[in-house]
Design a protein around this motif. Structure first.
Motif, PDB file in Angstrom:
ATOM      1  N   LEU A 297       3.849  10.325  -7.201  1.00 50.81           N
ATOM      2  CA  LEU A 297       4.853  10.383  -8.328  1.00 50.81           C
ATOM      3  C   LEU A 297       4.114  11.070  -9.690  1.00 50.81           C
ATOM      4  O   LEU A 297       4.583  11.846 -10.401  1.00 50.81           O
ATOM      5  CB  LEU A 297       5.788   9.486  -8.366  1.00 50.81           C
ATOM      6  N   GLU A 298       3.334  10.078  -9.848  1.00 49.09           N
ATOM      7  CA  GLU A 298       2.355  10.350 -11.080  1.00 49.09           C
ATOM      8  C   GLU A 298       1.414  11.924 -10.849  1.00 49.09           C
ATOM      9  O   GLU A 298       1.579  12.448 -11.857  1.00 49.09           O
ATOM     10  CB  GLU A 298       1.393   9.351 -11.185  1.00 49.09           C
ATOM     11  N   ALA A 299       0.993  12.236  -9.847  1.00 50.70           N
ATOM     12  CA  ALA A 299       0.327  13.302  -9.641  1.00 50.70           C
ATOM     13  C   ALA A 299       1.293  14.419  -9.735  1.00 50.70           C
ATOM     14  O   ALA A 299       1.089  15.608 -10.457  1.00 50.70           O
ATOM     15  CB  ALA A 299      -0.385  13.527  -8.339  1.00 50.70           C
ATOM     16  N   ASP A 300       2.646  14.428  -9.278  1.00 49.38           N
ATOM     17  CA  ASP A 300       3.453  15.407  -9.390  1.00 49.38           C
ATOM     18  C   ASP A 300       3.746  15.755 -10.855  1.00 49.38           C
ATOM     19  O   ASP A 300       4.051  16.671 -11.219  1.00 49.38           O
ATOM     20  CB  ASP A 300       4.860  14.984  -8.601  1.00 49.38           C
ATOM     21  N   THR A 301       4.208  14.519 -11.675  1.00 48.24           N
ATOM     22  CA  THR A 301       4.485  14.736 -13.235  1.00 48.24           C
ATOM     23  C   THR A 301       3.403  15.180 -13.872  1.00 48.24           C
ATOM     24  O   THR A 301       3.537  16.011 -14.713  1.00 48.24           O
ATOM     25  CB  THR A 301       4.713  13.215 -13.580  1.00 48.24           C
ATOM     26  N   ASP A 302       2.192  14.965 -13.463  1.00 45.85           N
ATOM     27  CA  ASP A 302       0.751  15.332 -14.158  1.00 45.85           C
ATOM     28  C   ASP A 302       0.774  17.044 -13.829  1.00 45.85           C
ATOM     29  O   ASP A 302       0.623  17.772 -14.843  1.00 45.85           O
ATOM     30  CB  ASP A 302      -0.461  14.789 -13.526  1.00 45.85           C
ATOM     31  N   MET A 303       0.933  17.376 -12.608  1.00 47.61           N
ATOM     32  CA  MET A 303       1.151  18.884 -12.428  1.00 47.61           C
ATOM     33  C   MET A 303       2.154  19.599 -12.975  1.00 47.61           C
ATOM     34  O   MET A 303       1.884  20.777 -13.370  1.00 47.61           O
ATOM     35  CB  MET A 303       1.337  19.028 -10.771  1.00 47.61           C
ATOM     36  N   LEU A 304       3.421  18.950 -13.385  1.00 49.48           N
ATOM     37  CA  LEU A 304       4.506  19.574 -13.998  1.00 49.48           C
ATOM     38  C   LEU A 304       3.849  19.755 -15.524  1.00 49.48           C
ATOM     39  O   LEU A 304       4.350  20.727 -16.064  1.00 49.48           O
ATOM     40  CB  LEU A 304       5.755  18.670 -13.810  1.00 49.48           C
TER      41      LEU A 304
ATOM     42  N   LYS B 193       0.927  -1.354  -0.113  1.00 49.80           N
ATOM     43  CA  LYS B 193       0.009  -0.216   0.020  1.00 49.80           C
ATOM     44  C   LYS B 193       0.837   1.225   0.044  1.00 49.80           C
ATOM     45  O   LYS B 193       0.537   2.190  -0.579  1.00 49.80           O
ATOM     46  CB  LYS B 193      -1.009   0.176   1.233  1.00 49.80           C
ATOM     47  N   GLU B 194       1.917   1.166   0.767  1.00 47.07           N
ATOM     48  CA  GLU B 194       2.909   2.467   0.698  1.00 47.07           C
ATOM     49  C   GLU B 194       3.403   2.628  -0.412  1.00 47.07           C
ATOM     50  O   GLU B 194       3.564   3.911  -0.794  1.00 47.07           O
ATOM     51  CB  GLU B 194       4.006   2.334   1.902  1.00 47.07           C
ATOM     52  N   GLU B 195       3.986   1.614  -1.132  1.00 44.41           N
ATOM     53  CA  GLU B 195       4.589   1.656  -2.546  1.00 44.41           C
ATOM     54  C   GLU B 195       3.532   2.310  -3.314  1.00 44.41           C
ATOM     55  O   GLU B 195       3.603   3.150  -4.282  1.00 44.41           O
ATOM     56  CB  GLU B 195       5.098   0.475  -2.965  1.00 44.41           C
ATOM     57  N   GLU B 196       2.541   1.679  -3.283  1.00 46.65           N
ATOM     58  CA  GLU B 196       1.430   2.072  -4.292  1.00 46.65           C
ATOM     59  C   GLU B 196       0.984   3.678  -3.984  1.00 46.65           C
ATOM     60  O   GLU B 196       0.974   4.305  -4.991  1.00 46.65           O
ATOM     61  CB  GLU B 196       0.054   1.412  -4.111  1.00 46.65           C
ATOM     62  N   LEU B 197       1.140   4.155  -2.755  1.00 47.53           N
ATOM     63  CA  LEU B 197       0.679   5.744  -2.686  1.00 47.53           C
ATOM     64  C   LEU B 197       1.668   6.417  -3.111  1.00 47.53           C
ATOM     65  O   LEU B 197       1.715   7.494  -3.584  1.00 47.53           O
ATOM     66  CB  LEU B 197       0.691   5.835  -1.112  1.00 47.53           C
ATOM     67  N   LYS B 198       3.146   5.895  -3.019  1.00 44.35           N
ATOM     68  CA  LYS B 198       4.206   6.959  -3.446  1.00 44.35           C
ATOM     69  C   LYS B 198       4.301   6.750  -5.100  1.00 44.35           C
ATOM     70  O   LYS B 198       4.468   7.978  -5.669  1.00 44.35           O
ATOM     71  CB  LYS B 198       5.678   5.960  -3.151  1.00 44.35           C
ATOM     72  N   LYS B 199       3.699   5.616  -5.797  1.00 42.87           N
ATOM     73  CA  LYS B 199       3.418   5.725  -6.988  1.00 42.87           C
ATOM     74  C   LYS B 199       2.449   6.721  -7.526  1.00 42.87           C
ATOM     75  O   LYS B 199       2.682   7.740  -8.492  1.00 42.87           O
ATOM     76  CB  LYS B 199       3.154   4.380  -7.687  1.00 42.87           C
ATOM     77  N   VAL B 200       1.603   6.681  -6.665  1.00 44.57           N
ATOM     78  CA  VAL B 200       0.359   7.839  -7.096  1.00 44.57           C
ATOM     79  C   VAL B 200       0.794   9.294  -6.986  1.00 44.57           C
ATOM     80  O   VAL B 200       0.351  10.310  -7.597  1.00 44.57           O
ATOM     81  CB  VAL B 200      -1.052   7.433  -5.983  1.00 44.57           C
TER      82      VAL B 200
END
Length: 151
Positions: A43-50, A34-41
């Motif tokens: 990271l994806e949110a940060d790349t989308d925002m950028l 679950k923690e790894e999945e949250l980290k992935k989400v």
């Protein structure tokens, strides 16, 4: 002789090492996933925002360039622009001279005609010459061929 490959001391050390190593339980494994999945989400949110910020910046630059006008180019210097304006003026002046020469030659040919013609016939000739010059070359050729074939 003992049939085992290892000595009894080795077996004792092996069992002790197995007891000391920590193996994950099912709950611990699920929590880690679950923690790894949250980290992935995240990271994806940060790349989308950028990516959104980058697109907004590109759109703003495009809007700025479009608002400046059609013929605007930022890579041209003022020196190049001045040189172009000078060459354009020279070209315009030579075109004016040519058109003046043409006008004078037309007037000369109409003046050499007989004086008995009225000014209205001159105007008609001028209108005909203007209207025929507006037609494309193909139409003129076809029309002239038709006149010659009829005669």
């Amino acid at each position: 002789m003992d049939g085992s490959f290892h000595t009894p001391e080795w077996h004792a050390a092996r069992l002790a090492s197995l007891k000391t190593t920590h193996t994950l339980t099912w709950e611990e494994y699920r929590q880690k996933q679950k923690e790894e999945e949250l980290k992935k989400v995240e990271l994806e949110a940060d790349t989308d925002m950028l990516m959104r910020e980058y697109r907004a910046q590109l759109d703003a630059e495009r809007a700025m360039k479009l608002s400046k006008g059609r013929n605007y180019s930022s890579d041209r210097s003022t020196k190049d622009r001045k040189e172009r304006e000078l060459t354009d003026r020279k070209g315009r002046d030579s075109k004016r001279k040519r058109s003046k020469k043409r006008k004078h030659s037309r007037r000369g040919s109409s003046d050499s005609s007989s004086s008995s013609e009225s000014s209205s016939s001159d105007e008609e000739e001028f209108r005909k010459s203007r209207s025929s010059s507006k037609r494309p070359k193909r139409e003129r050729k076809h029309k002239s061929r038709g006149r010659h074939s009829r005669t």
